[in-house]
Design an enzyme around this catalytic site. Structure first.
Site, short mmCIF file in Angstrom:
data_model
loop_
_atom_site.label_atom_id
_atom_site.label_comp_id
_atom_site.label_asym_id
_atom_site.label_seq_id
_atom_site.Cartn_x
_atom_site.Cartn_y
_atom_site.Cartn_z
N ARG A 33 -63.67 -67.96 48.50
CA ARG A 33 -62.37 -67.49 48.00
C ARG A 33 -61.59 -66.79 49.10
O ARG A 33 -61.79 -65.61 49.38
CB ARG A 33 -62.59 -66.58 46.79
CG ARG A 33 -63.02 -67.37 45.56
CD ARG A 33 -63.49 -66.50 44.44
NE ARG A 33 -64.78 -65.89 44.69
CZ ARG A 33 -65.44 -65.13 43.82
NH1 ARG A 33 -64.91 -64.86 42.66
NH2 ARG A 33 -66.62 -64.62 44.13
N VAL A 59 -71.12 -72.66 52.07
CA VAL A 59 -72.39 -72.77 52.82
C VAL A 59 -73.09 -74.11 52.59
O VAL A 59 -73.97 -74.48 53.37
CB VAL A 59 -73.36 -71.60 52.53
CG1 VAL A 59 -72.78 -70.27 52.96
CG2 VAL A 59 -73.80 -71.57 51.06
N SER A 138 -85.03 -62.08 46.00
CA SER A 138 -84.90 -61.52 44.64
C SER A 138 -86.30 -61.22 44.12
O SER A 138 -87.28 -61.84 44.56
CB SER A 138 -84.24 -62.55 43.72
OG SER A 138 -84.31 -62.14 42.36
N TYR A 151 -83.81 -71.35 39.47
CA TYR A 151 -83.31 -70.19 40.23
C TYR A 151 -84.50 -69.47 40.89
O TYR A 151 -84.46 -69.15 42.08
CB TYR A 151 -82.53 -69.22 39.33
CG TYR A 151 -82.09 -67.98 40.11
CD1 TYR A 151 -81.14 -68.08 41.12
CD2 TYR A 151 -82.67 -66.73 39.87
CE1 TYR A 151 -80.77 -66.97 41.87
CE2 TYR A 151 -82.30 -65.61 40.61
CZ TYR A 151 -81.35 -65.74 41.61
OH TYR A 151 -80.98 -64.64 42.35
N THR A 186 -73.23 -57.06 39.38
CA THR A 186 -72.21 -57.60 40.29
C THR A 186 -71.50 -58.70 39.48
O THR A 186 -71.49 -58.63 38.26
CB THR A 186 -72.91 -58.21 41.54
OG1 THR A 186 -73.78 -59.25 41.09
CG2 THR A 186 -73.71 -57.17 42.32
#
Ligand code: NDP
Ligand code: 8X3
Length: 251
Positions: A33, A59, A138, A151, A186
């Site tokens: 963005r 990316v 994570s 994920y 977030t």
């Protein structure tokens, strides 16, 4: 000193840009963005009087990643710290019900894009025989959870690559560190649940989650230790989270 942060338009990356700039680093910021990158560049320059370079690329675009990083010149061609942070979760579904397109985006971003950026920047660091790569893992890369399938797999890959990169880059004096956060508020959940604000915010019901600033503090700490000290891997949760699935929620 120069830090390059991917995924700096939001969340951890944005807070990390402010943290390093407030400590005098010049900053390279990436994200898709462009309007947000422009605002952040202007904010950092005005507030901290540092130089900022924008690298607005996806990316996942292998050619663009290597072209943009490979054509850095002047002082920008000596990156001291890479915060390899851009990434996302898409969907939270049982394996049999999950969307294959979501899987492809997560694999392309969190593994392949992550690799392209690390490889391109490591070439600069090898040339300079110094540097620090900080990879965003994570707790989901340490312990799987129901409906986490792909994920989690991408973050397990980050964990493996973080270990491999540290071994392979050691001979060039390059530090490699993984930061493994638990639940942090977030834009992560909003992206994961595709704009469903009610479901996204329910993830944080009854807990005080980590903030982007909490993680930026930890990243900066890792980057500011003496040259001979390398934190290999850190897992960080808020007080009310003990594993990927165990939360002590208060109503
Ligand atoms: P945000 O959604 O707030 O930020 C994600 C950032 O990644 C944005 O700047 C986004 O920029 C960027 N990004 C996503 N896809 C791409 C792409 N293809 N190319 C370039 N940039 C991209 O989430 P977080 O700050 O929470 O997430 C940052 C990292 O932290 C991710 O890797 C995530 O997996 C990880 N993480 C998050 C946790 C959490 O609970 N929040 C916990 C553990 C790890 P743009 O859309 O402008 O391209
Ligand atoms: C983000 C943390 O537990 O939602 O990586 O997967 S979790």
């Amino acid at each position: 000193m120069i830090v390059f942060i991917t995924g700096a338009t939001s969340g951890f990356g944005l807070s990390t840009a402010h943290k390093f700039a407030s400590n005098g680093y010049d900053i390279i910021i990436n994200g898709r963005r462009k309007d947000r990158l422009e605002k952040t560049a202007s904010d950092l320059q005005t507030k901290y009087k540092v130089d900022v370079l924008m690298l607005p690329f996806d990316v996942r675009d292998q050619e663009k990643v290597f072209q943009a990083i490979g054509s850095l010149s002047g002082k920008w061609n000596s990156i001291d710290v890479l915060v390899n942070n851009a990434g996302l979760a898409l969907g939270r579904d049982h394996f049999d019900e999950a969307n294959v397109d979501d899987w492809n985006v997560m694999i392309d971003t969190n593994i392949k894009g992550f690799l392209y950026v690390a490889k391109a920047v490591s070439q600069i660091m090898v040339k300079n025989q110094t540097g620090h790569i900080i990879n965003m893992g994570s707790v989901a890369g340490k312990e799987v959870y129901e409906k986490g399938n792909v994920y989690c797999a991408t973050k397990f890959a980050v964990d493996a690559l973080n270990q491999s990169m540290r071994i392979d880059l050691l001979r060039h004096g390059i530090k490699v560190t993984a930061i493994n956060p638990g639940a942090a508020e977030t834009e992560f959940s909003l992206v994961r649940f595709k704009g469903d604000e009610a479901t996204a915010s329910s993830i944080y019901n009854g807990i005080k989650p980590l903030s982007a600033e909490d993680i930026a503090e930890v990243i900066y700490y890792c980057a500011s230790l003496p040259p001979h000290v390398c934190i290999n891997d850190l897992s960080i949760t808020c007080l009310q989270q003990a594993s990927t699935t165990y939360f002590h929620r208060k109503s």
